[in-house]
Design an enzyme around this catalytic site. Structure first.
Site, PDB file in Angstrom:
ATOM      1  N   ALA A 163       2.843  32.510 -30.011  1.00 33.80           N
ATOM      2  CA  ALA A 163       2.457  31.716 -31.180  1.00 33.80           C
ATOM      3  C   ALA A 163       1.228  30.872 -30.875  1.00 33.80           C
ATOM      4  O   ALA A 163       0.341  31.298 -30.142  1.00 33.80           O
ATOM      5  CB  ALA A 163       3.633  30.868 -31.656  1.00 33.80           C
ATOM      6  N   SER A 164       1.173  29.667 -31.390  1.00 33.61           N
ATOM      7  CA  SER A 164      -0.075  28.888 -31.336  1.00 33.61           C
ATOM      8  C   SER A 164      -0.484  28.491 -29.926  1.00 33.61           C
ATOM      9  O   SER A 164      -1.628  28.089 -29.713  1.00 33.61           O
ATOM     10  CB  SER A 164       0.066  27.637 -32.194  1.00 33.61           C
ATOM     11  OG  SER A 164       0.305  28.019 -33.522  1.00 33.61           O
ATOM     12  N   THR A 165       0.425  28.574 -28.930  1.00 33.69           N
ATOM     13  CA  THR A 165       0.005  28.269 -27.567  1.00 33.69           C
ATOM     14  C   THR A 165      -1.080  29.261 -27.135  1.00 33.69           C
ATOM     15  O   THR A 165      -1.877  28.978 -26.261  1.00 33.69           O
ATOM     16  CB  THR A 165       1.173  28.362 -26.584  1.00 33.69           C
ATOM     17  OG1 THR A 165       1.687  29.692 -26.606  1.00 33.69           O
ATOM     18  CG2 THR A 165       2.296  27.405 -26.963  1.00 33.69           C
ATOM     19  N   TYR A 166      -1.090  30.417 -27.789  1.00 31.27           N
ATOM     20  CA  TYR A 166      -2.058  31.465 -27.459  1.00 31.27           C
ATOM     21  C   TYR A 166      -3.471  31.067 -27.870  1.00 31.27           C
ATOM     22  O   TYR A 166      -4.439  31.656 -27.399  1.00 31.27           O
ATOM     23  CB  TYR A 166      -1.629  32.742 -28.186  1.00 31.27           C
ATOM     24  CG  TYR A 166      -2.235  34.018 -27.641  1.00 31.27           C
ATOM     25  CD1 TYR A 166      -1.730  34.613 -26.493  1.00 31.27           C
ATOM     26  CD2 TYR A 166      -3.295  34.632 -28.293  1.00 31.27           C
ATOM     27  CE1 TYR A 166      -2.268  35.785 -26.007  1.00 31.27           C
ATOM     28  CE2 TYR A 166      -3.839  35.807 -27.818  1.00 31.27           C
ATOM     29  CZ  TYR A 166      -3.318  36.382 -26.676  1.00 31.27           C
ATOM     30  OH  TYR A 166      -3.841  37.553 -26.196  1.00 31.27           O
ATOM     31  N   LYS A 167      -3.570  30.068 -28.754  1.00 28.69           N
ATOM     32  CA  LYS A 167      -4.903  29.632 -29.201  1.00 28.69           C
ATOM     33  C   LYS A 167      -5.723  29.089 -28.038  1.00 28.69           C
ATOM     34  O   LYS A 167      -6.952  29.063 -28.090  1.00 28.69           O
ATOM     35  CB  LYS A 167      -4.763  28.584 -30.302  1.00 28.69           C
ATOM     36  CG  LYS A 167      -4.271  29.197 -31.617  1.00 28.69           C
ATOM     37  CD  LYS A 167      -3.882  28.154 -32.636  1.00 28.69           C
ATOM     38  CE  LYS A 167      -3.322  28.821 -33.891  1.00 28.69           C
ATOM     39  NZ  LYS A 167      -2.598  27.862 -34.737  1.00 28.69           N
TER      40      LYS A 167
END
Lengths: 366, 624
Positions: free
Chosen positions: B329-333
């Site tokens: 999820a957004s940790t991948y940003k």
């Protein structure tokens, strides 16, 4: 070209001694097998089949003139080396070592056949290079190579027992063909100098292994224990033994490899001193008979072949029985004709065939 | 022939004749005969002179071998607190050939042990094929009361053997269960594998966790002794002994205090916490919930307990920190940002507009904030976790360039931690999709990947290693679970040293931009992870909310109203202190809905506990 005189000269004594040894081996194996696990009846029947094949090989080995072996020695040797290489590449792993080549349902142990091939090439070589004065380093180079190659290949499997047998037989044949006195002294001095040097370079566990090999008591849970059990089994046979199928009940499961390397212990327990002494005397007779064939032979290749085969049987019998009686280090060397193992049976029967071949042609002139 | 040769070389070249050979054959004969005489003499000595003695020894197989099992190595935490111990247990077995009369003995035994006679017989029947001098195991871990009864009545129970065997004791029950693992009897499949070549039936081996991966270290070397026994099988004397070598002791990389703190924090949710030292890769805590008590594997399960354990939908036996795969999820940003900056498709001044959605391929890709973020740069996009910003960065990069940075951050491959059953996760590429589904990559899928949805899968440990790499300036370490190994006498035989697995292909300047964004997440008033802040300590981090099923564009359903199993997973990855990181933490709460509310407080408390502990004692190994 088959001559009637050949049949008249056939060595019936040799055949009789061979069959006696084979029969006592089968009976002992039956006894070991009947006692139950881990040897099963299947072992016994498989061995019976191998002997059937062995008889055919033996017959094949005396039908042609043995001088053909002189001609084809290097080809046979080359094939055997190829098989050894194949073992290292594609051999079957059993208990941590690669000794067998699987050919369909049967598996072959090429190192057993290599013994005969080495005898053959050395007989060919020495029959041409031996001199009355004895051979020097230059003449010994080739035999060292011929022995060294299979030695290294077999050590790699690893099968130290068989590798050492080959060296011992080669040494026997070489000494028989005479080494120049100066060269012999040199070899001994070199040996005495290098052994301590090698010892210094060995790692701790390697030294330990060699020490255990020389002194089984240092390994009371392995070799030392096996030797004690083997001595108990042999000793408990006393004069007449516990009888067939009787003795094994007690000590069988304590003996390692009791159908291969330790079969003499089973035999001695069953038949006692009376039986095992007869087996030893049969072996002695066989070796004397083999040397007698060499004695009667008139060409040097035949003499050397007969001596080599006698040496093979003699050394294996002495080392194996010496080991199970606690006289010699524990090495994996089979007892000829008696131990379980197809390849050993085949190569022994092949040896007998060649001996018969030499024996029946000693009065022939071509 | 050499008739014409000079006399001096005559001998050298003279070919031996038959008589020459015959003389040498006689010599051979003279050697063979004495050798065989020696053998015959030996035979005579063994069978005739000593025969009587050997016959007696053979009657009862008096010489036997007894194995001496080495005590298995112990396991401690990094400060020497005992986690796994050995305790003595008493096992009852019977030597059938010594237990005569067998039936009467078994009847008495059945009375004393309250084990039905049939059960005793069936045990004996099971071992019918083994030699009768070998003991048949009847009952394990009989306890001191039964032991006393059996010892008192031993005279009427011939052939029984009571062995003391060491059993594993997991001192803190459930604590660190997934790391420690458990032991059990070797299976027949394991016996066949070359890895266990030196093992025998009924040996105890590590089955999971450190017990399994460090089996060779913990096991020690078996010893044994040669003994003489009498007809009743009782020991007469010990002939020779080879001592067993005890297994080595393992000191794990974490402190039990922090580990238990982490376990407590996720006790009432399902998920995992992993904490790591960013400078070394040492695991500081690794908790997975729900957990189990490894002692059950030692003392035995009831059928019911076992059923419950394996049918639990939340898989208590699974170490979620290394085995479970989730969308990042957004940790991948963090990765999308690093890739975009380093590849030059954006810089720290680039602003992109977010109206709350992004139109691509005739479809609206939503931002999590429907009202949109307006004009936004990369640090703010990280802080506010703007989807639309990263959709566009992802499109500019393409999936394969994104994948390159994800792989360089350690995603999509095993971290190399010495625990078994680690999962590799998944970093999708266009090649991968063609191989896997036989269809080409769609650009729309890049959008999902750029914000950590789509095919992306990671383990909590991988994300922890990733954030630790960002924290320390770009060096990726192999996670270490063991700090040192000592032998039984306390000499250190192996000390873990940091092991570099790779370096981030990102310049220090670009990494600083990303780290500024991660600082803003926790410390700016618009950051999504403000709840992770700790007064007095600067924390950086990133939230993530992983959708379990794909959100429809016109979906108005409230997350809270969804069935729990359909709710999103919550992520929080963080490190602290921001300028000189000492700890990196990844938290995953299954179905926790929002990273900020469910996961960030857990990470915060782990960091707080660790930094408080290490500030009170300057070195982490001060206890030694």
């Amino acid at each position: 070209m088959f001559d009637r005189r050949l049949i008249e000269n056939f060595d019936w004594v040799l055949l009789l001694v061979t069959l006696l040894l084979v029969a006592s081996g089968l009976i002992t194996l039956y006894s070991a097998a009947s006692a139950g696990m881990p040897v099963t009846q299947a072992f016994y029947f498989r061995q019976l089949m191998w002997f059937g094949a062995g008889i055919l090989v033996m017959t094949g080995a005396f039908l042609f003139n043995y001088k053909k072996l002189d001609q084809y020695a290097y080809i046979v040797y080359g094939c055997c080396i190829l098989m050894l290489l194949a073992v290292l590449v594609a051999g079957k792993y059993v208990a941590g070592s690669r000794r067998w080549l699987a050919l369909g349902p049967i598996s072959l142990q090429p190192s057993e056949l290599v013994k005969v091939a080495v005898i053959m090439v050395l007989a060919r070589y020495y029959s041409r290079s031996a001199t009355v004065k004895g051979m020097g380093f230059r003449e010994l180079l080739a035999p060292m190579l011929l022995t060294g190659i299979p030695f290294i290949l077999i050590v790699k499997q690893p099968d130290l027992g068989t590798a050492m047998t080959i060296v011992i037989i080669a040494a026997t044949m070489t000494l028989f063909s005479k080494i120049e006195k100066r060269t012999l002294v040199c070899i001994f001095i070199c040996g005495f100098v290098t052994i301590p040097v090698i010892w210094l370079f060995l790692k701790g566990y390697q030294k330990q292994r060699i020490l255990t090999f020389l002194e089984p008591d240092l390994d009371p849970l392995g070799a030392g224990y096996h030797i004690i059990q083997s001595k108990i089994a042999i000793g408990s046979g006393m004069l007449f033994g516990k009888g067939l199928l009787m003795g094994t009940q007690n000590s069988l499961s304590f003996l390692p490899e009791h159908h291969t390397d330790f079969i003499f212990s089973v035999l001695s327990e069953d038949w006692g001193f009376a039986g095992s002494a007869i087996i030893l005397l049969l072996f002695l007779f066989l070796i004397i008979w083999g040397l007698n064939i060499a004695h009667g032979c008139r060409d040097s290749f035949g003499i050397l072949m007969a001596v080599g085969i006698s040496a093979l049987i003699g050394w294996e019998a002495v080392i194996n029985t010496g080991m199970v009686m606690g006289l010699l280090p524990v090495v994996g060397i089979p007892l000829p004709f008696i131990s379980y193992g197809g390849s050993s049976v085949i190569s022994m029967m092949l040896c007998m065939g060649i001996l018969m071949n030499i024996s029946m042609r000693q009065f022939m002139f071509e | 022939m050499s008739n014409n040769a000079p006399l001096s070389s005559h001998l050298k070249t003279q070919v031996p004749d038959n008589d020459w050979y015959k003389r040498r054959i006689i010599v051979l004969l003279c050697l063979v005969v004495p050798a065989f005489m020696l053998l015959l003499l030996r035979l005579f000595y063994l069978q005739i002179v000593e025969g009587e003695n050997f016959r007696k020894l053979s009657e009862h197989n008096c010489i036997r071998l007894q194995a001496i099992d080495p005590p298995r190595g112990l396991i401690f935490d990094r400060n020497g607190r005992l986690l796994v111990d050995n305790r003595p247990s008493y096992d009852l077995s019977i030597v059938v050939r010594d237990a005569k009369p067998l039936n009467a003995t078994l009847q008495r035994l059945s009375r004393y042990t309250r084990m039905p006679l049939d059960a005793l017989w069936s045990e004996i029947e099971k071992y019918r094929n083994q030699p009768s001098y070998k003991p048949v195991p009847l009952l394990q871990d009989i306890g001191r009361d039964m032991l006393a009864v059996l010892e008192v009545n031993r005279y009427e129970l011939p052939g029984i053997v009571i062995d003391v065997r060491l059993r594993r004791l997991y001192v803190n029950d459930q604590s660190a269960a997934h790391i420690l693992g458990y032991v059990g009897e070797i299976s027949s499949d394991e016996l066949k594998s070359p890895r266990y070549a030196s093992y025998k039936r009924s040996d105890i081996v590590g089955k999971a966790g450190v017990e399994k991966t460090f089996e060779n270290v913990l096991r020690g070397e078996r010893g044994g002794r040669q003994v003489e026994v009498n007809a009743a099988g009782q020991l007469v004397k010990i002939l020779k002994t080879v001592d067993a070598v005890p297994g080595n002791n393992i000191f794990l990389s974490f402190d039990l205090g922090l580990q238990q703190k982490a376990e407590k924090l996720i006790d009432n949710v399902h998920g995992a916490v992993v904490a790591m030292d960013p400078d070394t890769g040492s695991i500081l805590a690794m908790a997975s919930s729900p957990s189990y008590d490894p002692n059950m594997f030692i003392n035995g399960f009831s059928q019911e307990q076992w059923q419950k354990l394996i049918s639990d939908p939340f898989h208590p036996l699974e170490n979620k920190a290394i085995q479970a795969e989730y969308p990042p999820a957004s940790t991948y940003k963090i990765i999308t940002a690093m890739a975009g900056l380093q590849e030059g498709v954006i810089n720290d001044g680039t602003t992109l507009f977010c109206p709350g959605f992004y139109k691509f391929g005739g479809r609206d890709y939503r931002c999590w904030r429907k009202s949109g973020h307006g004009s936004i740069n990369v640090t703010k996009a990280l802080a506010e976790s703007c989807d639309v910003f990263f959709y566009q960065v992802g499109l500019r990069l393409g999936v394969d360039r994104l994948a390159f940075y994800a792989k360089a951050s350690g995603l999509g491959s095993l971290t190399g931690i010495q625990l078994d059953h680690e999962s590799a996760g998944l970093v999708p590429t266009s090649d991968w999709k063609k191989r896997r589904f036989k269809v080409p990559w769609q650009s729309g899928e890049t959008l999902s990947v750029a914000i950590g949805q789509g095919y992306n899968l990671v383990t909590p440990l991988q994300l922890c290693a990733m954030i630790a790499t960002v924290a320390n300036g770009g060096t990726r370490f192999v996670p270490q679970i063991v700090s040192k190994i000592e032998n039984a006498s306390g000499d250190v035989i192996r000390k873990s040293a940091p092991e570099v697995a790779g370096h981030l292909p990102v310049s220090p300047d670009n990494l600083d931009i990303v780290k500024k964004g991660l600082w803003d997440v926790v410390n700016e008033k618009y950051g999504t992870g403000r709840i992770g802040a700790i007064p007095g300590v600067e924390v950086s981090g990133k939230t993530g909310t992983a959708q379990v099923f794909s959100r429809k564009t016109n979906d108005t359903e409230n997350e809270k109203q969804r069935a729990e199993r359909l709710r999103s997973h919550a992520w929080f990855v963080s490190y602290a202190p921001s300028d000189n990181p000492k700890i990196a933490v990844a938290v995953l709460v299954e179905h926790g809905v929002h990273g900020a509310s469910a996961a960030a407080p857990i990470a915060r408390e782990v960091i707080r506990a660790y930094l408080a502990e290490s500030s009170s004692q300057p070195s982490g190994e001060a206890h030694q």
